[in-house]
Structure formats: structure tokens, C-alpha cells
Write a protein that holds these residues in place. Structure first.
Motif, PDB file in Angstrom:
ATOM      1  N   GLN A 114      20.591 -12.863 -38.948  1.00  0.00           N
ATOM      2  CA  GLN A 114      21.828 -13.237 -38.264  1.00  0.00           C
ATOM      3  C   GLN A 114      23.051 -13.037 -39.150  1.00  0.00           C
ATOM      4  N   ASP A 115      22.923 -13.355 -40.440  1.00  0.00           N
ATOM      5  CA  ASP A 115      24.037 -13.114 -41.359  1.00  0.00           C
ATOM      6  C   ASP A 115      24.355 -11.627 -41.441  1.00  0.00           C
ATOM      7  N   SER A 116      23.323 -10.815 -41.483  1.00  0.00           N
ATOM      8  CA  SER A 116      23.513  -9.370 -41.539  1.00  0.00           C
ATOM      9  C   SER A 116      24.145  -8.850 -40.249  1.00  0.00           C
ATOM     10  N   LEU A 117      23.694  -9.387 -39.114  1.00  0.00           N
ATOM     11  CA  LEU A 117      24.252  -8.969 -37.827  1.00  0.00           C
ATOM     12  C   LEU A 117      25.720  -9.361 -37.697  1.00  0.00           C
ATOM     13  N   LEU A 118      26.061 -10.544 -38.180  1.00  0.00           N
ATOM     14  CA  LEU A 118      27.466 -10.970 -38.141  1.00  0.00           C
ATOM     15  C   LEU A 118      28.330 -10.030 -38.982  1.00  0.00           C
ATOM     16  N   ARG A 119      27.854  -9.686 -40.169  1.00  0.00           N
ATOM     17  CA  ARG A 119      28.615  -8.747 -41.012  1.00  0.00           C
ATOM     18  C   ARG A 119      28.769  -7.402 -40.309  1.00  0.00           C
ATOM     19  N   LEU A 136      35.252  -6.690 -34.743  1.00  0.00           N
ATOM     20  CA  LEU A 136      35.308  -7.940 -33.978  1.00  0.00           C
ATOM     21  C   LEU A 136      35.777  -9.079 -34.873  1.00  0.00           C
ATOM     22  N   ASP A 137      36.502 -10.036 -34.284  1.00  0.00           N
ATOM     23  CA  ASP A 137      36.835 -11.231 -35.061  1.00  0.00           C
ATOM     24  C   ASP A 137      35.602 -12.129 -35.101  1.00  0.00           C
ATOM     25  N   HIS A 155      30.256 -13.656 -33.483  1.00  0.00           N
ATOM     26  CA  HIS A 155      29.256 -14.712 -33.291  1.00  0.00           C
ATOM     27  C   HIS A 155      28.711 -14.669 -31.865  1.00  0.00           C
ATOM     28  N   ASP A 156      29.593 -14.482 -30.899  1.00  0.00           N
ATOM     29  CA  ASP A 156      29.165 -14.396 -29.500  1.00  0.00           C
ATOM     30  C   ASP A 156      28.214 -13.216 -29.298  1.00  0.00           C
ATOM     31  N   TRP A 157      28.559 -12.054 -29.875  1.00  0.00           N
ATOM     32  CA  TRP A 157      27.721 -10.868 -29.698  1.00  0.00           C
ATOM     33  C   TRP A 157      26.331 -11.096 -30.285  1.00  0.00           C
ATOM     34  N   VAL A 158      26.293 -11.642 -31.490  1.00  0.00           N
ATOM     35  CA  VAL A 158      25.012 -11.830 -32.179  1.00  0.00           C
ATOM     36  C   VAL A 158      24.107 -12.784 -31.414  1.00  0.00           C
ATOM     37  N   PHE A 159      24.658 -13.920 -30.977  1.00  0.00           N
ATOM     38  CA  PHE A 159      23.798 -14.943 -30.382  1.00  0.00           C
ATOM     39  C   PHE A 159      23.612 -14.781 -28.869  1.00  0.00           C
ATOM     40  N   ARG A 160      24.465 -13.985 -28.238  1.00  0.00           N
ATOM     41  CA  ARG A 160      24.291 -13.724 -26.810  1.00  0.00           C
ATOM     42  C   ARG A 160      23.491 -12.456 -26.558  1.00  0.00           C
ATOM     43  N   SER A 161      23.714 -11.423 -27.383  1.00  0.00           N
ATOM     44  CA  SER A 161      23.085 -10.124 -27.146  1.00  0.00           C
ATOM     45  C   SER A 161      21.973  -9.819 -28.150  1.00  0.00           C
TER      46      SER A 161
END
Length: 198
Positions: free
Chosen positions: A152-157, A164-165, A170-176
Motif C-alpha cells: 500500500q505504501d508503494s501504491l500510494l507513492r 494525484l494529491d 489514497h482513494d485510488w489505492v483503497f478503492r481500486s
């Protein structure tokens, strides 16, 4: 690493796992290591080259689900795997640009002399639609897992790097991404070997 040579004389190894588990890094490292072995030649081929274009995703109303199984040309991917297994012609495979956020065709040449193809992607073990044909075209499939926090940390980066802000990343990572990860996790028991990244 021991491997089973296919009857055509070419081996196709799959590396499957959830987003940001490290599949691309492992596939490149494995292919590079095989190229150092006497008598072997290897090429890494990513499934991500079969992402539908952003224009097509917009037409289909799937832009906010990019990365889900239905946002790939799965039948095209299967066709490529069949050509790669045949090993009787020069095949050009596509790749994916994280700069352009689009697939790019014809950038990975795979000549008939290549003995090992390392294919990596999220849905190599999926048992629905055209994806069901993929597993039978692979000689060996490794499932690469990683702790959720690391992924998840890697996906956020990754999402922040594409502009993306923090809120939207955060929305993209945890929703998609994590929705896709749950689908992929349901396929891990079809792998030949499960590896876990520290």
C-alpha cells in the motif's frame, strides 16, 4: 532455479501477485540471471502491455477501474502467449509506460532463439473469461506476495508520482488497487510456488 523445459523447447514462467508486490522487479531479475547462465537466453514480458487505452477506458466508463481484469485485452494477451510458446518467429510484445500511462506496442523483441520467457502480471491465474486460458500456457507459475502495508505504501507513492494529491491517491489505492488485490489473492492456490517478499 530449476525449471521444466516445455515440449517446444521453450519454457514460459509466470510471476503473479497483487499490485506492488514486486512482480516486475522479480521478473527482470530472474530473466537477467537466466541470461548469465550458459546456453540460456531469456526475456521478461509484462501483462501490463495489454492495458486498454485511456480513450477506450473512457468510452467504456471504466476509467476509475483501470487495472481491473475487465480493463485489459485479455484475449490479445492469450494470443501473444500462444505465439511465444510456438517459438517459430520473431514476436514483438507490448509494454506499459508509467510516464505516459499507456501501453506501447512492439517494444520487446522476442526472437525464436530465446529459451525462457518470464511473464508477469496480476491475472495469470484468474479463472474467468479469456483469462482461464492463461494458466495452461505457462509451464510454471510463481505467486509473489508482500505485506499489505509494504504494498500500500508503494501504491500510494505510485499514485502520487502520477500527479494525484494525497486524498485522491489514497482513494485510488483503497478503492481500486486493493479491490483488485482481493481478486488476485483468491487465485494464489493455483500457483506452483508461493513466495513472500519481506
Amino acid at each position: 532455479m530449476p525449471y521444466a523445459r516445455s515440449r517446444e523447447g521453450r519454457t514460459v514462467v509466470g510471476i503473479c501477485g497483487p499490485p506492488a508486490a514486486g512482480k516486475s522487479t522479480l521478473s527482470t531479475a530472474l530473466s537477467d540471471a537466466l541470461n548469465l547462465h550458459d546456453g540460456l537466453s531469456s526475456v521478461a514480458v509484462p501483462m501490463d502491455g495489454f492495458h486498454l487505452s485511456n480513450v477506450e477506458l473512457d468510452r467504456l466508463g471504466l476509467t476509475d477501474r483501470k487495472g481491473a481484469p475487465e480493463t485489459f485485452d485479455a484475449a490479445g494477451f492469450v494470443h501473444l502467449l500462444r505465439r511465444l510458446r510456438a517459438a517459430d518467429e520473431l514476436v514483438y510484445a507490448p509494454s506499459y509506460s508509467r510516464t505516459l500511462h499507456e501501453s506501447i506496442g512492439g517494444v520487446i523483441p522476442v526472437p525464436p532463439s530465446v529459451r525462457v520467457i518470464v511473464v508477469e502480471g496480476n491475472y495469470l491465474l484468474l479463472d474467468s473469461g479469456p483469462w482461464t486460458q492463461v494458466r495452461g500456457l505457462l509451464d510454471l507459475v510463481l505467486y509473489l506476495d508482500a505485506p499489505d502495508q509494504v504494498r500500500q505504501d508503494s501504491l500510494l507513492r505510485r499514485q502520487l508520482a502520477r500527479g494525484l494529491d494525497l486524498e485522491h491517491a489514497h482513494d485510488w489505492v483503497f478503492r481500486s488497487d486493493e479491490r483488485n488485490a482481493a481478486v488476485i489473492a483468491g487465485t494464489r492456490d493455483r500457483a506452483d510456488l508461493i513466495l513472500t517478499r519481506d
